[in-house]
Scaffold this motif. Structure first.
Motif, mmCIF file in Angstrom:
data_model
loop_
_atom_site.group_PDB
_atom_site.id
_atom_site.type_symbol
_atom_site.label_atom_id
_atom_site.label_comp_id
_atom_site.label_asym_id
_atom_site.label_seq_id
_atom_site.Cartn_x
_atom_site.Cartn_y
_atom_site.Cartn_z
ATOM 1 N N ILE A 240 7.035 -16.867 -0.229
ATOM 2 C CA ILE A 240 7.442 -16.924 -1.513
ATOM 3 C C ILE A 240 8.089 -15.463 -1.224
ATOM 4 N N ALA A 241 9.313 -15.123 -0.996
ATOM 5 C CA ALA A 241 9.967 -14.058 -0.948
ATOM 6 C C ALA A 241 10.053 -12.957 -1.907
ATOM 7 N N ALA A 242 10.434 -13.607 -3.159
ATOM 8 C CA ALA A 242 10.517 -12.516 -4.392
ATOM 9 C C ALA A 242 10.590 -13.458 -5.706
ATOM 10 N N VAL A 243 10.191 -12.755 -6.497
ATOM 11 C CA VAL A 243 10.249 -13.183 -7.964
ATOM 12 C C VAL A 243 11.149 -12.303 -8.776
ATOM 13 N N ARG B 297 3.538 -8.539 -8.306
ATOM 14 C CA ARG B 297 3.813 -7.173 -7.487
ATOM 15 C C ARG B 297 2.091 -7.323 -7.159
ATOM 16 N N GLU B 298 1.080 -7.587 -7.732
ATOM 17 C CA GLU B 298 -0.384 -7.661 -7.299
ATOM 18 C C GLU B 298 -0.459 -8.385 -6.231
ATOM 19 N N HIS B 299 0.367 -9.486 -6.148
ATOM 20 C CA HIS B 299 0.232 -10.490 -4.823
ATOM 21 C C HIS B 299 1.147 -9.853 -3.807
ATOM 22 N N GLY B 300 1.788 -8.747 -3.830
ATOM 23 C CA GLY B 300 2.704 -8.264 -2.746
ATOM 24 C C GLY B 300 3.830 -9.023 -2.477
#
Ligand code: GRF
Length: 192
Positions: free
Chosen positions: A34-37, A51-54
């Protein structure tokens, strides 16, 4: 191969997918990450989880664009930086233009809190209760230019109870969403 997930709010479906990907080691098993949210809302709570999961995050505020087309073009540009094999709409509360949908044809999916084709659009739980439905549920589908229509990938059913409110029904449906969305994404990911 990369997945990009689009959210507008709490992102509980995104979080369920992220957790499943980590638990099932999708990166090692399928070479998928999962590259981005990406969100259209700077205050979307799901961004904190990502963000907390990098996971990289991006925000494009649709209010800062003159047109739907201009927003969608900028959104696609932001997404394409990650060259996604799959784009996952998860509580993404924007109607996408045909141009955007076309650009991601065949690799764009959504989750909708009703048993499609019943109750496309908003307020699905209240409408199911008002209609006297005995069952409600959720649908994962391929996104096409027509809102909440498109080849169905998976569904889950829940009972509508006599004393249900939209809130109690939504909570019961959301539990099923968190089961079927990660499963649907995994099935697609394995085929990538
Ligand atoms: C859920 O009802 C989902 O079906 C719809 O958006 C709502 C919130 O989802 N797509 P999430 O918690 O932001 O994933």
């Amino acid at each position: 191969k990369n997945i990009v997930i689009l959210i507008s709010g709490g992102g509980s479906n995104m979080a369920a997918i992220v957790k499943t990907a980590q638990q099932e080691q999708w990166e090692r098993a399928y070479g998928v990450r999962i590259a981005a949210v990406v969100s259209n809302k700077a205050d979307a709570k799901g961004l904190v989880f990502a963000r907390e999961h990098g996971i990289a995050t991006a925000v494009l505020d649709h209010k800062t664009f003159e047109s739907r087309e201009a927003f969608d073009a900028a959104l696609a540009q932001a997404i394409d930086q990650y060259q996604p094999a799959l784009v996952v709409l998860a509580g993404f509360m924007r109607i996408l233009t045909p141009g955007f949908v076309e650009h991601y044809a065949g690799r764009l999916i959504n989750i909708h809190p009703s048993l499609l084709p019943a109750f496309t659009g908003l307020h699905t739980h209240q409408r199911a209760i008002d209609a006297g439905c005995k069952f409600a549920g959720v649908t994962v589908h391929q996104v096409t230019a027509e809102l909440d229509v498109g080849p169905i990938l998976d569904q889950a059913v829940v009972p509508v109870l006599p004393d249900d409110t939209a809130q109690t029904l939504a909570a019961r449906v959301l539990t099923q969403e968190h089961i079927i969305y990660p499963r649907a994404v995994r099935n697609l990911v394995r085929a990538l």
